[in-house]
Structure formats: structure tokens, C-alpha cells
Write a protein that holds these residues in place. Sequence first.
Motif, PDB file in Angstrom:
ATOM      1  N   TYR A 406       0.817  -1.218   0.000  1.00 41.08           N
ATOM      2  CA  TYR A 406       0.000   0.000   0.000  1.00 41.08           C
ATOM      3  C   TYR A 406       0.848   1.264   0.000  1.00 41.08           C
ATOM      4  O   TYR A 406       0.399   2.321  -0.458  1.00 41.08           O
ATOM      5  CB  TYR A 406      -0.941  -0.013   1.205  1.00 41.08           C
ATOM      6  CG  TYR A 406      -1.997  -1.093   1.123  1.00 41.08           C
ATOM      7  CD1 TYR A 406      -2.939  -1.088   0.104  1.00 41.08           C
ATOM      8  CD2 TYR A 406      -2.033  -2.131   2.051  1.00 41.08           C
ATOM      9  CE1 TYR A 406      -3.897  -2.078   0.018  1.00 41.08           C
ATOM     10  CE2 TYR A 406      -2.994  -3.130   1.973  1.00 41.08           C
ATOM     11  CZ  TYR A 406      -3.924  -3.100   0.949  1.00 41.08           C
ATOM     12  OH  TYR A 406      -4.867  -4.086   0.857  1.00 41.08           O
ATOM     13  N   ILE A 410      -0.568   4.142  -2.373  1.00 42.47           N
ATOM     14  CA  ILE A 410      -1.274   5.261  -1.728  1.00 42.47           C
ATOM     15  C   ILE A 410      -0.243   6.292  -1.290  1.00 42.47           C
ATOM     16  O   ILE A 410       0.644   5.995  -0.474  1.00 42.47           O
ATOM     17  CB  ILE A 410      -2.097   4.768  -0.527  1.00 42.47           C
ATOM     18  CG1 ILE A 410      -3.066   3.670  -0.959  1.00 42.47           C
ATOM     19  CG2 ILE A 410      -2.858   5.927   0.111  1.00 42.47           C
ATOM     20  CD1 ILE A 410      -3.792   2.995   0.198  1.00 42.47           C
ATOM     21  N   GLN A 412      -0.297   8.963   0.637  1.00 46.02           N
ATOM     22  CA  GLN A 412      -0.251   9.412   2.029  1.00 46.02           C
ATOM     23  C   GLN A 412      -0.073   8.262   3.018  1.00 46.02           C
ATOM     24  O   GLN A 412      -0.122   8.488   4.228  1.00 46.02           O
ATOM     25  CB  GLN A 412      -1.527  10.181   2.388  1.00 46.02           C
ATOM     26  CG  GLN A 412      -1.621  11.558   1.748  1.00 46.02           C
ATOM     27  CD  GLN A 412      -2.824  12.325   2.274  1.00 46.02           C
ATOM     28  OE1 GLN A 412      -3.953  11.809   2.271  1.00 46.02           O
ATOM     29  NE2 GLN A 412      -2.595  13.524   2.750  1.00 46.02           N
ATOM     30  N   TYR A 413       0.146   7.060   2.540  1.00 46.90           N
ATOM     31  CA  TYR A 413       0.184   5.906   3.431  1.00 46.90           C
ATOM     32  C   TYR A 413       1.262   6.052   4.506  1.00 46.90           C
ATOM     33  O   TYR A 413       1.028   5.763   5.687  1.00 46.90           O
ATOM     34  CB  TYR A 413       0.412   4.627   2.627  1.00 46.90           C
ATOM     35  CG  TYR A 413       0.317   3.366   3.446  1.00 46.90           C
ATOM     36  CD1 TYR A 413      -0.919   2.772   3.693  1.00 46.90           C
ATOM     37  CD2 TYR A 413       1.453   2.775   3.991  1.00 46.90           C
ATOM     38  CE1 TYR A 413      -1.018   1.626   4.458  1.00 46.90           C
ATOM     39  CE2 TYR A 413       1.365   1.627   4.758  1.00 46.90           C
ATOM     40  CZ  TYR A 413       0.130   1.057   4.986  1.00 46.90           C
ATOM     41  OH  TYR A 413       0.037  -0.072   5.752  1.00 46.90           O
ATOM     42  N   CYS A 432     -13.975   1.214   9.479  1.00 48.74           N
ATOM     43  CA  CYS A 432     -12.835   0.713   8.688  1.00 48.74           C
ATOM     44  C   CYS A 432     -12.102  -0.359   9.470  1.00 48.74           C
ATOM     45  O   CYS A 432     -10.929  -0.184   9.851  1.00 48.74           O
ATOM     46  CB  CYS A 432     -11.906   1.863   8.303  1.00 48.74           C
ATOM     47  SG  CYS A 432     -12.693   3.152   7.340  1.00 48.74           S
ATOM     48  N   THR A 436      -9.284  -5.520   3.940  1.00 46.36           N
ATOM     49  CA  THR A 436      -9.290  -4.440   2.943  1.00 46.36           C
ATOM     50  C   THR A 436      -9.090  -5.077   1.565  1.00 46.36           C
ATOM     51  O   THR A 436      -7.985  -5.065   1.012  1.00 46.36           O
ATOM     52  CB  THR A 436      -8.180  -3.408   3.226  1.00 46.36           C
ATOM     53  OG1 THR A 436      -6.924  -4.093   3.367  1.00 46.36           O
ATOM     54  CG2 THR A 436      -8.470  -2.650   4.499  1.00 46.36           C
ATOM     55  N   VAL A 439      -8.145  -1.503  -2.922  1.00 47.20           N
ATOM     56  CA  VAL A 439      -7.318  -0.348  -2.558  1.00 47.20           C
ATOM     57  C   VAL A 439      -8.191   0.782  -2.025  1.00 47.20           C
ATOM     58  O   VAL A 439      -7.783   1.522  -1.113  1.00 47.20           O
ATOM     59  CB  VAL A 439      -6.492   0.119  -3.778  1.00 47.20           C
ATOM     60  CG1 VAL A 439      -5.689   1.373  -3.439  1.00 47.20           C
ATOM     61  CG2 VAL A 439      -5.559  -0.989  -4.239  1.00 47.20           C
ATOM     62  N   ASP A 440      -9.399   0.923  -2.560  1.00 48.54           N
ATOM     63  CA  ASP A 440     -10.294   1.995  -2.103  1.00 48.54           C
ATOM     64  C   ASP A 440     -10.603   1.853  -0.617  1.00 48.54           C
ATOM     65  O   ASP A 440     -10.722   2.855   0.093  1.00 48.54           O
ATOM     66  CB  ASP A 440     -11.594   1.979  -2.911  1.00 48.54           C
ATOM     67  CG  ASP A 440     -11.394   2.478  -4.338  1.00 48.54           C
ATOM     68  OD1 ASP A 440     -10.366   3.139  -4.582  1.00 48.54           O
ATOM     69  OD2 ASP A 440     -12.256   2.202  -5.196  1.00 48.54           O
ATOM     70  N   VAL A 443      -7.624   3.150   1.153  1.00 44.85           N
ATOM     71  CA  VAL A 443      -7.573   4.610   1.003  1.00 44.85           C
ATOM     72  C   VAL A 443      -8.497   5.273   2.020  1.00 44.85           C
ATOM     73  O   VAL A 443      -8.144   6.286   2.639  1.00 44.85           O
ATOM     74  CB  VAL A 443      -7.956   5.029  -0.430  1.00 44.85           C
ATOM     75  CG1 VAL A 443      -8.193   6.535  -0.509  1.00 44.85           C
ATOM     76  CG2 VAL A 443      -6.870   4.615  -1.414  1.00 44.85           C
ATOM     77  N   ASP A 444      -9.692   4.690   2.205  1.00 42.90           N
ATOM     78  CA  ASP A 444     -10.636   5.240   3.175  1.00 42.90           C
ATOM     79  C   ASP A 444     -10.072   5.149   4.589  1.00 42.90           C
ATOM     80  O   ASP A 444     -10.197   6.074   5.385  1.00 42.90           O
ATOM     81  CB  ASP A 444     -11.962   4.490   3.083  1.00 42.90           C
ATOM     82  CG  ASP A 444     -13.079   5.184   3.842  1.00 42.90           C
ATOM     83  OD1 ASP A 444     -13.116   6.429   3.836  1.00 42.90           O
ATOM     84  OD2 ASP A 444     -13.907   4.488   4.453  1.00 42.90           O
ATOM     85  N   VAL A 446      -6.839   5.074   5.414  1.00 47.62           N
ATOM     86  CA  VAL A 446      -5.738   6.037   5.505  1.00 47.62           C
ATOM     87  C   VAL A 446      -6.275   7.448   5.684  1.00 47.62           C
ATOM     88  O   VAL A 446      -5.737   8.242   6.462  1.00 47.62           O
ATOM     89  CB  VAL A 446      -4.841   5.942   4.258  1.00 47.62           C
ATOM     90  CG1 VAL A 446      -3.824   7.084   4.232  1.00 47.62           C
ATOM     91  CG2 VAL A 446      -4.120   4.596   4.216  1.00 47.62           C
ATOM     92  N   ARG A 447      -7.357   7.771   4.972  1.00 49.29           N
ATOM     93  CA  ARG A 447      -7.944   9.110   5.089  1.00 49.29           C
ATOM     94  C   ARG A 447      -8.393   9.386   6.520  1.00 49.29           C
ATOM     95  O   ARG A 447      -8.180  10.480   7.056  1.00 49.29           O
ATOM     96  CB  ARG A 447      -9.130   9.233   4.121  1.00 49.29           C
ATOM     97  CG  ARG A 447      -9.798  10.606   4.126  1.00 49.29           C
ATOM     98  CD  ARG A 447     -10.845  10.677   3.018  1.00 49.29           C
ATOM     99  NE  ARG A 447     -11.890   9.706   3.207  1.00 49.29           N
ATOM    100  CZ  ARG A 447     -12.962   9.906   3.976  1.00 49.29           C
ATOM    101  NH1 ARG A 447     -13.103  11.047   4.638  1.00 49.29           N
ATOM    102  NH2 ARG A 447     -13.888   8.975   4.096  1.00 49.29           N
TER     103      ARG A 447
END
Length: 479
Positions: A406, A410, A412-413, A432, A436, A439-440, A443-444, A446-447
Motif C-alpha cells: 500500500y 497510496i 499518504q500511506y 474501517c 481491505t 485499494v479503495d 484509502v478510506d 488512511v484518510r
Amino acid sequence: MTIPVEQNWGPHLSVKSDRKWFGFHSIAITCIAAAFDFVVLLAASAAGHLFYEQMTYGTLADPSRYIGIGLLVATIFVLAMFSVHAYRPSEMFSFRRQLLLIVAFLPAALFFLFAVILFLKIDMAISLGAIVTSAALSLSGLTALRLFWYRYLNRAMARAVFPTRRVLLVCPGAMSTEPVVQRAALSGLSVEHTMRISEGDHSLASTSDAYVKSGIGDVDEVLVAWSDYGNLRALEECLNTLRQFCVPVNVMFGGVVGDVVEGFAQTVGERRVFQTHRPPLELYERGLKRAFDIAFSIAALVVMFPICAAVAVAIKLDSPGPIFFAQSRKGYNGRTFRILKFRSMSVMENAADVRQATRNDPRVTRVGGFIRSTSLDELPQFWNVLQGDMSVVGPRPHALAHDDLYGALIAQYASRRHVKPGLTGWAQINGCRGETPTVDRMVDRVRHDIWYINNWSLWLDVKIVFMTMGTVIGRHNAY
């Protein structure tokens, strides 16, 4: 190009802000609901003691000691419910969620009471039977109150007791408005009219008659929901035209701009800027977080020791292999450490091809399935917290193989490692958890982790701990 904006709203402000349920009704219901809970818990503590003494010994003893216990339990419970905004009318509509919070917070308040008595070595002759009786009365009373509020609020909504503000929704032509309408309703906003501005149709955006025909004269405010950043000229003309009308105009951005305006706002010269990455925690903030980690971990290990012992015995009897499982993870600033867990699988994977657990995974043992769904397998990580490798709250650490995967996908990982990894986190209480598969999904996660890092406070950590108790009971996405 400068975009004139009356007020920038990020998505979290437009649908989850404190403007929910406008007016005195919301404040009154919140305060009354909290007061009723406090009185019920206080009365249940005294009544449970008196009833137990009468039934067991045939005497009526002095209930003052249990009134004191009731005061402490009621205070902890009400504060915990306030921390997750459970007394808001919109939250009281969810009867199932309310029951989950009660089942989570009421035992937690009792555990905290016993931990205080144990650590302070207070000499109190507390009858276990009286405590159990009081807890049963408390649970019954709180459940009855939730049934009352659920029925009352439904009747109140049907009779339009709660005031709402009528809204004209302005949005791009291709935008789906149903999610905005549904979430706006929870914020006290009723979308009466919708005006769509198609791509390239600048004349519609700049014509005041178009807004009149769309019903701007019948509404209390205008909400502009915008995500079409290839058509910013239409947005600019829309906002310029709306200045002609004496109604408040609010702008809600989606996508990357929506994420940016969620950041901490400050002023540079005459401009507003938004901080998308906060600086590392300062020395006193790290000290405060570390003190909370140590105190909470010690209390948790003492209180949960009988459960840990039972889990260890069950693992040993269920399948061959060690009780604990250690795996390499990356922590603060990328430093590698060994994370501890109760073994829940028949394998001990710690290589470059670690595979995430999936639903009905054959590697998961019978006991492992239960302790994973209830997060009991994570309890040994309190030892990682005491060692300083982890924190009680923070981004969940992943296997090294997943970090490499990841991290390349990603952007910002790696920013998740700006704080210590945690047993629970903002991502976990927002759904979350678990696998997983896309990847989406990561991403959620990580956000949410980045949001936590940028908005850290000790109060946020406490709030996440309380909310985790309710989330664990729900057993969502954990297998």
C-alpha cells in the motif's frame, strides 16, 4: 481566479455539525435525557442495595454507601454518553445503537469503579449481589427510557415539533443529490427545491430569474454542493448572482477541495489557509499522550486479567501451538517492532506473503473466530503500549508485506507513521475494520488515520476509547 464564497463548508460540517436539530428543542431534550439517565442510575444503585438486603437478610441497611457508588457510576456513564453525542435527538432515533452504547458503557463504568477501589486500596465491604441487582435495575431503567425517547421523538417528528430550515440546493447537473438530501435532513435542513447547473451552461448560473423560478423566494438559505472543478466559472457566476438575494449562502465542497477545507483554518495576511498536515506532536503533547497510555494500559491489564487467562486456556485447549503470536510491524517513524496477539489461526505467518484474514477463513480456529470478532485477540498489545512501541489510540499497524504494497499505491500511506500505532483508532470506530479487499477500502482507512493525526487531542483519544467499546460489540467487518 478568485472564488467568492460566503462560507466554506466541508462535508463533515454540512451533515454532521452541531447545527443538528435547531432551536431550544435539541438543547432541552439533550439535557433532560442526560438528567433522566443520571437519576435512574442513582436510584437503581440505592434500590438494588435495599432490595438485595431485604431479600437476603430481611433488614433495611443504610443505602448511603451505594448512593455514593451510584453517583460515581452515573457521572462516568453520562460523561461517556456525552462524549459520543449519544444524547442528540438524531442519535436517540437509533434504538439499536443506544442499546449497544448502554451495554458497553455501563459495565465499563463499573469496571472503572472497581479499578479505582483496587488501586487506591479503599476499604469497602461491597456486596456483589447488591451490585448485580443494581446493574440489572440500571439496564432495565435505561432501556425503558430509550423506548420512551424513541416513541416520543417519532411522534414529535410526525407533528413537525422540531423546526427545520428550508433550503434551495444548487449543484452540478450530473451530481447525485440523494445522499446530500438525506444527510441534510439530519442537520435540520429540508431541501425544498433543487437547481442543477449543467456543464458549460453559464447563462443559467448568472441569471437571477433562474433562481427565482427555482424557488429561492420560498427558502431560508441556499446550499451550493460542488464537485465539478472543471466548471469553476459556473460556480463563480452562481455565487456572484446569489449576492443579489437576501438569503444565507453556504458552499459544500467534495473531493480533494472538500478534504482541504476540513483542515485547521488560520489567517495568512488577509487570506484563509487550511493546514492539511499538522506538525509533529510537541513535547508536552507526547508526554500527555504517554501518561494516558500508561495509566489506561495498567488499569486495562489488571481489570482484564481474568479474561486474558480464560482466553489463554481456551486457545491451548482448542488447537496445538503457542498462546501468543508475534509479528513484525512498523511503528513511529518507520521503526520496526514485534506486535503481540493471542493466536487466532493455525498458522504463524510473518513473511513477505502475509495474507489477510477473510470471511470463513479456514486458517482461523474456533476460538480464534470468537476472539477476533470481539477484538479479544488484541489484548496482549497493552504490553506493547507499556513498552512504548504502541499507543492506546492511533493508526492500526499492518503487516510489513501490506506496508510495502500500500505504500507504493497510496501517496499518504507513510504519513500514518507520524504518530505511534494504536490498539484502536479513528478509522476503526468509523467502520474501517477488518479486511481491505480493495485499494479503495485502504484509502478510506488512511484518510481517517490522517484526519486523526491532524486533529489529535487528549479528549479525542478518550472519545475514541469510549466509542470503541460500542463498535466492538457490533462486531462489524471483523473475522
